[in-house]
Write an enzyme that holds these catalytic residues in place. Structure first.
Site, mmCIF file in Angstrom:
data_model
loop_
_atom_site.group_PDB
_atom_site.id
_atom_site.type_symbol
_atom_site.label_atom_id
_atom_site.label_comp_id
_atom_site.label_asym_id
_atom_site.label_seq_id
_atom_site.Cartn_x
_atom_site.Cartn_y
_atom_site.Cartn_z
ATOM 1 C CB CYS A 101 -21.082 16.934 96.536
ATOM 2 S SG CYS A 101 -21.886 16.163 96.348
ATOM 3 C CE LYS A 140 -18.857 22.910 91.383
ATOM 4 N NZ LYS A 140 -19.898 22.664 91.940
ATOM 5 N N GLY A 200 -24.376 28.393 87.727
ATOM 6 C CA GLY A 200 -25.646 27.626 89.024
ATOM 7 C C GLY A 200 -25.866 28.348 87.530
ATOM 8 C CG ASP A 201 -30.358 27.916 87.367
ATOM 9 O OD1 ASP A 201 -29.191 26.834 88.045
ATOM 10 O OD2 ASP A 201 -30.568 29.063 88.799
ATOM 11 N N GLY A 222 -22.845 23.770 83.564
ATOM 12 C CA GLY A 222 -23.065 22.457 84.052
ATOM 13 C C GLY A 222 -24.058 21.662 83.026
HETATM 14 C C1 LIG Z 1 -25.151 14.761 87.508
HETATM 15 C C2 LIG Z 1 -24.389 15.796 88.375
HETATM 16 C C3 LIG Z 1 -23.480 15.562 88.882
HETATM 17 C C4 LIG Z 1 -22.773 16.241 89.355
HETATM 18 N N1 LIG Z 1 -21.404 16.035 89.930
HETATM 19 C C5 LIG Z 1 -20.436 17.194 90.958
HETATM 20 C C6 LIG Z 1 -19.387 17.095 91.419
HETATM 21 O O1 LIG Z 1 -18.761 16.071 91.129
HETATM 22 N N2 LIG Z 1 -18.524 17.759 92.099
HETATM 23 C C7 LIG Z 1 -19.262 18.793 92.271
HETATM 24 O O2 LIG Z 1 -18.381 20.200 92.633
HETATM 25 N N3 LIG Z 1 -20.388 19.315 91.707
HETATM 26 C C8 LIG Z 1 -20.908 18.263 90.897
HETATM 27 N N4 LIG Z 1 -21.983 18.960 90.431
HETATM 28 C C9 LIG Z 1 -22.891 20.065 90.364
HETATM 29 C C10 LIG Z 1 -22.085 20.847 88.989
HETATM 30 O O3 LIG Z 1 -20.849 21.057 88.839
HETATM 31 C C11 LIG Z 1 -22.782 22.681 89.111
HETATM 32 O O4 LIG Z 1 -22.265 23.388 90.243
HETATM 33 C C12 LIG Z 1 -24.413 22.476 89.547
HETATM 34 O O5 LIG Z 1 -24.538 21.552 88.585
HETATM 35 C C13 LIG Z 1 -25.239 23.819 88.914
HETATM 36 O O6 LIG Z 1 -24.646 24.250 88.089
HETATM 37 P P1 LIG Z 1 -25.553 24.404 86.704
HETATM 38 O O7 LIG Z 1 -27.007 24.781 86.874
HETATM 39 O O8 LIG Z 1 -24.938 24.801 86.034
HETATM 40 O O9 LIG Z 1 -25.604 23.070 85.906
HETATM 41 C C14 LIG Z 1 -23.005 17.722 89.811
HETATM 42 C C15 LIG Z 1 -24.303 18.763 88.859
HETATM 43 C C16 LIG Z 1 -24.613 17.503 88.441
HETATM 44 C C17 LIG Z 1 -25.741 17.699 87.794
#
Ligand SMILES: Cc1cc2nc3c(=O)[nH]c(=O)nc-3n(C[C@H](O)[C@H](O)[C@H](O)COP(=O)(O)O)c2cc1C
Length: 312
Positions: A101, A140, A200-201, A222
């Protein structure tokens, strides 16, 4: 992907943990559309010890969820171990430790992504948690804090007893800028023997196929699911678009939340999801303004209903 008798499914699709977003209603919709694995929002190990009521609301799960992972964070192994003993986590079949995070208040405390710069401490935390639980345990993480150390970090996770890893291929300093580095994901996959979940993405079929070509054992999504929990159906069916009653999805999301949360909290909380649900429809800007000012959830629902009707 089977880990310690828990079946995660074949090339499972994961809905990412997202603090302030991945509520039980949203997760339920994602599961209806094919998400195999869901996560709680990240749970502070310290808060679980000192202020359990706060965490309690974040551990609500739906009977529809087949496999929800509890994600915990912290940098003090004694608190993380205590969290694993907490009965609040009993119902979760697997545990994930957040070491990626980038939020400033998390980093300032040495938690989340800050641990990427403290690889020995991170290893100690994983080993301590490993000793405490027989459940599948995952980590993670990202490419590094600012320096890239993802290959060493991945190997450390494996050597410390993690059963699988989820890799978001950006550095902590990058936050969400730039592009996720799929070559790095392929490198991690080649480096360790434990399963690797790529993250990611992934937002559509093309990015999903690119992610799969890295050789990952599962894919986590995500932001691609925000306002679009049916993305899991699209990916599973290999389609660019699927026929979905979008209004019904919004209604079901809200109906689930109404079972657990009061109306005042919900009417403030739900607006961000509503804005995501309407982001792709024509006149989204005007609709966004209206949604921002409407008085209560039912009024918002009426607006959404009109948006999704064929007349607009
Ligand atoms: C609003 C928001 C909150 C997130 N909260 C967490 C979290 O609580 N724990 C975590 O491991 N990652 C968190 N992430 C990261 C996502 O789990 C993910 O790793 C990241 O968005 C990349 O994936 P994506 O490109 O599919 O969005 C968060 C991302 C967003 C956008």
């Amino acid at each position: 992907m089977k880990i310690r008798n828990v079946n995660f499914g074949e090339k499972p699709l994961f809905l990412a943990p997202m603090a302030g977003v991945s509520d039980v209603g949203f997760r339920e919709e994602a599961v209806k559309f094919g998400a195999d694995v869901t996560y709680t929002e990240m749970l502070s190990a310290r808060a679980m010890a000192h202020n359990p009521k706060k965490t309690d609301l974040m551990t609500i799960t739906s009977p529809l969820e087949r496999l929800t992972v509890a994600q915990i964070f912290g940098h003090e192994s004694e608190y993380l171990v205590k969290a694993l003993e907490n009965e609040m986590l009993d119902k979760f079949p697997a545990i994930d430790i957040n070491m990626g995070c980038p939020a400033p208040k998390i980093i300032r405390n040495g938690d989340g992504g800050a641990l990427m710069d403290s690889i020995h401490l991170a290893g100690h935390i994983i080993e301590s948690c490993r000793e405490m639980t027989k459940k599948p345990l995952s980590v993670k993480f990202r490419k590094g804090y600012s320096e890239e150390n993802y290959l060493d970090f991945a190997k450390m996770c494996e050597d410390s007893g993690a059963d699988f890893i989820t890799f978001h291929a950006r550095t902590v300093e990058q936050g969400y800028s730039g592009e996720a580095d799929y070559d790095a994901i392929a490198e991690v996959k080649a480096k360790v023997k434990i399963p690797v979940i790529g993250n990611g993405d992934v937002v559509d079929l093309a990015s999903y196929e690119r992610m799969l070509s890295t050789g990952v054992d599962g894919v986590m999504i995500g932001r691609g699911a925000l306002g679009k929990p049916w993305i899991f159906k699209q990916l599973k069916e290999g389609k660019e678009d699927v026929d979905v009653d979008k209004y019904q999805v919004v209604l079901d999301h809200i109906t689930t939340l109404r079972k657990y949360y009061n109306e005042k909290w919900l009417s403030l909380y739900i607006r961000k999801h509503l804005l995501w649900y309407v982001k792709d429809i024509p006149m989204a800007n005007a609709i966004r303004m209206t949604l921002a000012t409407c008085q209560n959830i039912d009024e918002c629902l009426e607006i959404i209903k009109k948006c999704f009707s064929k007349n607009i």
